[in-house]
Design an enzyme around this catalytic site. Sequence first.
Site, PDB file in Angstrom:
ATOM      1  N   PHE A 193      -0.444   5.836  -1.922  1.00  0.00           N
ATOM      2  CA  PHE A 193      -0.641   5.465  -0.492  1.00  0.00           C
ATOM      3  C   PHE A 193      -1.769   6.142   0.072  1.00  0.00           C
ATOM      4  CE2 PHE A 193       0.592   5.812   4.116  1.00  0.00           C
ATOM      5  CZ  PHE A 193       0.393   4.586   4.551  1.00  0.00           C
ATOM      6  N   TYR A 194      -2.018   7.716  -0.377  1.00  0.00           N
ATOM      7  CA  TYR A 194      -2.874   8.415   0.084  1.00  0.00           C
ATOM      8  C   TYR A 194      -4.454   7.987   0.029  1.00  0.00           C
ATOM      9  CZ  TYR A 194       0.788  11.751   0.209  1.00  0.00           C
ATOM     10  OH  TYR A 194       2.315  12.143   0.395  1.00  0.00           O
ATOM     11  N   GLY A 195      -5.004   7.031   1.099  1.00  0.00           N
ATOM     12  CA  GLY A 195      -6.347   6.565   0.773  1.00  0.00           C
ATOM     13  C   GLY A 195      -6.469   5.375  -0.117  1.00  0.00           C
ATOM     14  N   GLU A 196      -5.346   4.397  -0.305  1.00  0.00           N
ATOM     15  CA  GLU A 196      -5.023   3.637  -1.090  1.00  0.00           C
ATOM     16  C   GLU A 196      -5.674   3.740  -2.446  1.00  0.00           C
ATOM     17  OE1 GLU A 196      -6.142  -0.175   0.483  1.00  0.00           O
ATOM     18  OE2 GLU A 196      -4.382  -0.249   2.027  1.00  0.00           O
TER      19      GLU A 196
END
Length: 339
Positions: free
Chosen positions: A54-57
């Site tokens: 999820f972090y920066g996709e």
Amino acid sequence: MQYRTLGRTGVQVSTLALGAMNFGAIGRTTQDEATAIVDAALEAGVNLIDTADFYGEGESEEMVGKAIAGRRDDLVLATKATMPIGEERNHRGSSRRWLYKALDDSLRRLGVDHVDLFQIHRWDPTTTDEETLSALTDLQRAGKIRYFGSSTFPAYRIVQAQWTARELRLGRYVTEQPSYSILQRGIESHVLPVTQEHGLGVLVWSPLASGWLSGAVRKGQEVTTSRSKVLPERFDLSIPSNQARSEAVERLAEVADQAGLTLIQLALGFVNAHPAVTAALIGPRTPEHLHSQLAAADTVLSADVLDAIDEIVAPGTDLAPQEKFDTPPALLDASLRRR
């Protein structure tokens, strides 16, 4: 650096672990900076790195992968899935279909053939424990993950998942990753007693309370943290909970000064003092941030200091309860509690 056993796994991890959420666009951290942060963390004895799709996709995972290239076996690598990735409705959640795809994507971005810890980023109320745990058990048997855990689960869901695993003879969550800090102590009354009862390792996130305990948020000073620009309402002093946090921070700063500590050392020493906690996840945005946090690696708070903290923020108290992430859905959606 101190080390503790991660739950009942036998794996030894550092009591300060490196969280990579700020790598990339979220924290405006470049690859060179991320690699420098990883280099310095490993040199200081940190041996656990935690990221998420999820972090920066996926950007954070890619940057972590480049930073750890050639030294995979020297660290405990953790990532997470469940949060939405893009607009596709099935690219989220804890279904077998998505977890298989999400993990393969994470492994590709990280440039590894397995992760040590694969975590469910949030409880997914649309998916049964049986569905999720059976998928995770099969991924573990396939050698793609060594262990699996939960993140920010309500206490009753942690218990339910443990019961399901035993009842159906599936693998079980061996870790939980909750939010915990001096200013947000609610998990002391429910989550931490449950993790101790079931022998889970606990990796706490936001031990600096989104910057409130970093020393950068003080009365009479302009708040210039990166988090304040993204979530300004968390620092708006017209909001009562933020006023309470501000007053607590000023008193905590006095306690830290009297103990000869920085506010960061006080904050990280506090969370690691709890017997249920295995490690505190630090999320530096720059190498300078990292070094200020590594200074807490050997901090041990005395009983007098811990008592002084209790006088400022009572055990089991959340000063900003509206920011909790483990509230049961029925308390947030009226339709779920109406007949």
